[in-house]
Scaffold this active site. Structure first.
Site, PDB file in Angstrom:
ATOM      1  N   TYR A 155       0.836  -1.207   0.000  1.00 37.47           N
ATOM      2  CA  TYR A 155       0.000   0.000   0.000  1.00 37.47           C
ATOM      3  C   TYR A 155       0.866   1.250   0.000  1.00 37.47           C
ATOM      4  O   TYR A 155       1.739   1.431   0.858  1.00 37.47           O
ATOM      5  CB  TYR A 155      -0.899  -0.014   1.227  1.00 37.47           C
ATOM      6  CG  TYR A 155      -2.012   1.011   1.186  1.00 37.47           C
ATOM      7  CD1 TYR A 155      -3.228   0.715   0.580  1.00 37.47           C
ATOM      8  CD2 TYR A 155      -1.861   2.258   1.771  1.00 37.47           C
ATOM      9  CE1 TYR A 155      -4.262   1.643   0.549  1.00 37.47           C
ATOM     10  CE2 TYR A 155      -2.885   3.193   1.753  1.00 37.47           C
ATOM     11  CZ  TYR A 155      -4.076   2.878   1.136  1.00 37.47           C
ATOM     12  OH  TYR A 155      -5.105   3.798   1.114  1.00 37.47           O
ATOM     13  N   TYR A 210      -5.364   5.531  -7.530  1.00 42.93           N
ATOM     14  CA  TYR A 210      -5.609   5.394  -6.091  1.00 42.93           C
ATOM     15  C   TYR A 210      -7.082   5.099  -5.885  1.00 42.93           C
ATOM     16  O   TYR A 210      -7.936   5.975  -5.985  1.00 42.93           O
ATOM     17  CB  TYR A 210      -5.202   6.654  -5.323  1.00 42.93           C
ATOM     18  CG  TYR A 210      -5.385   6.479  -3.831  1.00 42.93           C
ATOM     19  CD1 TYR A 210      -4.618   5.553  -3.134  1.00 42.93           C
ATOM     20  CD2 TYR A 210      -6.342   7.198  -3.131  1.00 42.93           C
ATOM     21  CE1 TYR A 210      -4.791   5.365  -1.775  1.00 42.93           C
ATOM     22  CE2 TYR A 210      -6.520   7.025  -1.773  1.00 42.93           C
ATOM     23  CZ  TYR A 210      -5.744   6.103  -1.100  1.00 42.93           C
ATOM     24  OH  TYR A 210      -5.908   5.898   0.246  1.00 42.93           O
TER      25      TYR A 210
END
Length: 382
Positions: A287, A337
């Protein structure tokens, strides 16, 4: 004998919409398109879907999605909190339901219009309790909070902006090979990175993830059924969630060591039930809402010792041919994103052998959710 989810389920379908700063369709429409694409990829009819999982921040609810795609009776549905920390947990929830006979076909998804939509921290009339200790003092956005951790990390362990640049360049170079990435064919140089404007010092423009509209989904079934689906199954080998004691989101004020974030707790649980460890991971999808999360996670998940995450990024270690290729679609920094869900779908592509930045012979993949918030992670294997 302790029961585990080890290889009991597999991802058999993935789907996504285009990614862009602004897309005209609603989040619901984007969600439906991603889910239907994933089911088509799996060769499974929407009427067979009986389990759904997503994020608490998802605007499209289960009732609307199920009706719109033509799902059958649902016998399991769940949502996971804490934004990007919930991505991998959606898979764990579905795997648990399928492995225990509560469902047969599960779909996890995330649809988001972050590029064209409002910022979640803007205009709150009543601050949540944790924010009352940060926002009045200037930590208004997640980037401000992560900048505090980054400054502490760089000071304590001798890391530099060059190390953060290594992360940004690796993700961008992978995205430059990926036609679906927002940053496809848009190269980034070290000189441009170092000259970029500050967003929240020591983090510059290229230390921050993109602002993106888009949606993604994946389909899980039992390992037995997966053998009859269209693609080579990608097994969910292990999964973990983590909320450390005395945790304070993003800034970790109350922990004895703020740099020991949720990834450390997740890692202990994850590796405990796995048949392999960090040295056996062929590729990782970590991440990356912000570049410092990569070295912090490399340490938390055991790829290097405390304080060595920055140095780990040197000599192209995160790129193809390096020690641990990371975020091979471009990740949140350079592909899109969407709260980390694209890391899951890229992990599947790597183990299918269809990534645009393919790691030769990849058979194992770590996928992580957000470091700095209550988090989750999965180990995938082919």
């Amino acid at each position: 004998m302790t029961a585990t989810l080890k290889d009991a389920t597999a991802i058999v379908g993935i789907g996504q919409t285009p990614f862009a700063r602004q897309l005209p369709d609603s989040e619901k429409t984007l969600a439906c398109r991603a889910v239907l694409a994933a089911l088509e990829d799996a060769g499974i009819a929407p009427s067979e879907v009986d389990a759904l999982a997503s994020y608490t921040m998802e605007e499209t609810d289960e009732v609307e999605l199920a009706k719109a795609i033509g799902a059958g009776d649902l016998t399991h549905f769940s949502r996971v909190g804490f934004g990007g920390g919930g991505s991998c947990a959606t898979l764990a929830h579905l795997a648990t339901a399928i492995a225990t006979g509560q469902a047969r076909v599960g779909v996890a998804w995330r649809s988001r219009k972050r590029g064209s939509g409002p910022r979640p921290w803007r205009g709150a009339a009543q601050l949540p309790t944790p924010a009352q200790w940060t926002r009045p003092y200037g930590l208004l956005r997640p980037v401000d909070e992560i900048a505090m951790l980054a400054r502490r990390y760089l000071h304590r362990y001798g890391g530099t902006r060059e190390h953060l640049c290594n992360v940004a360049l690796a993700c961008r170079r992978h995205a430059n090979r990926n036609p679906a990435a927002v940053m496809y064919r848009r190269p980034l140089t070290r000189e441009a990175y170092l000259a970029a404007r500050w967003i929240s010092e020591p983090l510059c423009l290229y230390d921050n993830c993109l602002e993106t509209d888009g949606a993604l989904a994946c389909v899980l079934v039992s390992a037995e059924r997966a053998r009859d689906c269209r693609h080579t199954p990608v097994h969910l080998h292990a999964a973990a969630q983590a909320l450390p004691a005395q945790h304070h989101g993003m800034v970790n004020y109350w922990n004895d060591d703020p740099l020991t974030g949720p990834s450390w707790t997740a890692a202990r649980q994850l590796w405990k039930t796995a048949d392999f460890g960090p040295p056996d991971i062929d590729v990782a999808q970590i991440y990356d809402a912000f570049t410092p999360l990569i070295p912090l996670s490399l340490e938390g998940y055991g790829f290097c010792a405390r304080g060595e995450g920055a140095a780990f990024t040197e000599d192209g270690a995160l790129e193809l041919g390096g020690r641990l290729p990371v975020n091979t679609s471009g990740g949140g920094l350079s592909e899109a994103y969407v709260h980390g869900f694209n890391l899951i779908t890229e992990g599947v592509r790597q183990l299918r052998g269809t990534s645009t930045a393919q790691v030769p012979g990849a058979r194992t993949c770590l996928v992580t959710a957000g470091e700095g918030v209550p988090t989750s992670a999965v180990l995938l294997r082919s």
